[in-house]
Write a protein that holds these residues in place. Structure first.
Motif, short mmCIF file in Angstrom:
data_model
loop_
_atom_site.label_atom_id
_atom_site.label_comp_id
_atom_site.label_asym_id
_atom_site.label_seq_id
_atom_site.Cartn_x
_atom_site.Cartn_y
_atom_site.Cartn_z
N ALA A 133 -17.18 5.72 18.19
CA ALA A 133 -16.24 6.38 19.11
C ALA A 133 -15.29 5.39 19.78
O ALA A 133 -14.20 5.77 20.18
CB ALA A 133 -17.01 7.18 20.15
N ASP A 134 -15.71 4.14 19.92
CA ASP A 134 -14.87 3.13 20.57
C ASP A 134 -14.05 2.32 19.58
O ASP A 134 -13.35 1.39 19.97
CB ASP A 134 -15.75 2.19 21.40
CG ASP A 134 -16.49 2.93 22.51
OD1 ASP A 134 -15.88 3.83 23.11
OD2 ASP A 134 -17.67 2.61 22.76
N GLY A 135 -14.13 2.67 18.30
CA GLY A 135 -13.42 1.91 17.28
C GLY A 135 -11.92 2.16 17.28
O GLY A 135 -11.40 3.00 18.02
N GLU A 136 -11.25 1.42 16.42
CA GLU A 136 -9.79 1.54 16.30
C GLU A 136 -9.41 2.93 15.80
O GLU A 136 -10.01 3.46 14.86
CB GLU A 136 -9.28 0.48 15.32
CG GLU A 136 -7.77 0.49 15.17
CD GLU A 136 -7.29 -0.58 14.21
OE1 GLU A 136 -6.24 -0.35 13.58
OE2 GLU A 136 -7.94 -1.64 14.09
N MET A 137 -8.41 3.51 16.44
CA MET A 137 -7.95 4.86 16.08
C MET A 137 -7.31 4.82 14.69
O MET A 137 -6.45 4.00 14.40
CB MET A 137 -6.93 5.37 17.10
CG MET A 137 -6.41 6.76 16.82
SD MET A 137 -7.62 8.08 17.01
CE MET A 137 -7.88 8.08 18.77
N ILE A 138 -7.77 5.73 13.83
CA ILE A 138 -7.21 5.86 12.49
C ILE A 138 -6.29 7.07 12.43
O ILE A 138 -5.20 7.01 11.88
CB ILE A 138 -8.33 6.01 11.43
CG1 ILE A 138 -9.20 4.76 11.40
CG2 ILE A 138 -7.75 6.32 10.06
CD1 ILE A 138 -10.46 4.89 10.55
N GLN A 139 -6.73 8.18 13.03
CA GLN A 139 -5.95 9.42 12.98
C GLN A 139 -6.28 10.29 14.19
O GLN A 139 -7.44 10.40 14.58
CB GLN A 139 -6.27 10.17 11.69
CG GLN A 139 -5.44 11.42 11.47
CD GLN A 139 -5.78 12.08 10.14
OE1 GLN A 139 -6.92 12.10 9.72
NE2 GLN A 139 -4.77 12.65 9.49
N LEU A 140 -5.25 10.93 14.73
CA LEU A 140 -5.41 11.85 15.84
C LEU A 140 -4.81 13.19 15.40
O LEU A 140 -3.65 13.26 15.02
CB LEU A 140 -4.68 11.32 17.08
CG LEU A 140 -4.62 12.24 18.29
CD1 LEU A 140 -6.00 12.48 18.86
CD2 LEU A 140 -3.71 11.65 19.35
N VAL A 141 -5.63 14.23 15.42
CA VAL A 141 -5.18 15.57 15.04
C VAL A 141 -5.36 16.45 16.27
O VAL A 141 -6.49 16.73 16.67
CB VAL A 141 -5.99 16.11 13.84
CG1 VAL A 141 -5.57 17.54 13.52
CG2 VAL A 141 -5.82 15.21 12.63
N GLU A 146 -0.78 20.45 15.87
CA GLU A 146 -0.85 20.51 14.41
C GLU A 146 -2.30 20.32 13.98
O GLU A 146 -2.68 19.29 13.42
CB GLU A 146 0.03 19.43 13.78
CG GLU A 146 1.51 19.69 13.96
CD GLU A 146 2.37 18.71 13.17
OE1 GLU A 146 2.09 18.51 11.97
OE2 GLU A 146 3.29 18.15 13.76
N PRO A 147 -3.15 21.31 14.23
CA PRO A 147 -4.58 21.17 13.91
C PRO A 147 -4.79 21.11 12.40
O PRO A 147 -3.92 21.47 11.62
CB PRO A 147 -5.20 22.43 14.51
CG PRO A 147 -4.09 23.42 14.54
CD PRO A 147 -2.83 22.63 14.78
N PHE A 148 -5.97 20.65 12.03
CA PHE A 148 -6.37 20.58 10.63
C PHE A 148 -7.13 21.85 10.28
O PHE A 148 -8.04 22.24 11.00
CB PHE A 148 -7.26 19.35 10.40
CG PHE A 148 -7.78 19.23 9.00
CD1 PHE A 148 -6.94 18.99 7.93
CD2 PHE A 148 -9.14 19.36 8.75
CE1 PHE A 148 -7.43 18.88 6.64
CE2 PHE A 148 -9.65 19.26 7.46
CZ PHE A 148 -8.78 19.00 6.40
N GLU A 149 -6.74 22.50 9.20
CA GLU A 149 -7.48 23.69 8.76
C GLU A 149 -7.88 23.50 7.31
O GLU A 149 -7.14 22.93 6.51
CB GLU A 149 -6.69 24.97 8.98
CG GLU A 149 -5.34 25.07 8.35
CD GLU A 149 -4.66 26.38 8.72
OE1 GLU A 149 -4.48 27.22 7.82
OE2 GLU A 149 -4.31 26.55 9.89
#
Length: 162
Positions: free
Chosen positions: A20-28, A32-35
């Motif tokens: 959870a504290d790692g480097e951000m890869i992707q924010l959804v 624009e949610p993911f379905e």
């Protein structure tokens, strides 16, 4: 309604490297949610296992090891190709496209589409990496199921390709 086969599951999530504290890869986010169509192999198997049977409002936080996600990086997936491979109808590809860091769609040996990252451009060859960009990385997902609905017959027949 629960996340199960032939349901469209809509989620928001943060994907980070390792934990959870790692480097951000992707924010959804909710803009624009993911379905995805549940039960049709459109997401990583362990990802689907984590959400199976859950309902709208369920908040999740879980990790997937690299071996269970996109596998480890493979040295054999880094290849050196002759520049002639990039000719289109006998014409050389534009030089600005053959730049280190660019991602090019290619066709693999069995006709399967695959993306390759250009690592280096030499005089007569191009070094490309066909590993998945997330290969070798442990993934951590944190998010929420924001909607679940019945899939349409068209969505099911298209295997959930939205």
């Amino acid at each position: 309604m629960k996340a199960e086969k032939d349901k469209v599951v809509v989620i928001t999530y943060d994907l980070t490297e390792g934990n959870a504290d790692g480097e951000m890869i992707q924010l959804v986010d909710s803009n624009e949610p993911f379905e995805f169509l549940f039960g049709h192999h459109n997401v990583l198997p362990q990802f689907e296992e984590e959400l199976g049977g859950k309902e709208v409002g369920y908040k999740f936080s879980f990790g997937i090891k690299a071996d269970d996600a996109y596998g480890e990086r493979e040295a054999g997936a880094v290849v050196e190709l002759e520049k002639a491979v990039f000719n289109i109808e006998g014409e050389a590809m534009q030089e600005d496209l053959l730049q280190a860091g660019n991602v090019l769609p290619m066709v693999g040996p069995e006709g399967m589409p695959m993306d390759g990252v250009i690592l280096e451009v030499k005089d007569t060859t191009v070094v490309m990496d066909f590993n998945h960009p997330l290969a070798g990385i442990d993934l951590h997902f944190e998010g929420e199921i924001i909607d679940i609905r019945e899939a349409t017959s068209e969505e099911i027949s298209n295997e959930g390709i939205f």
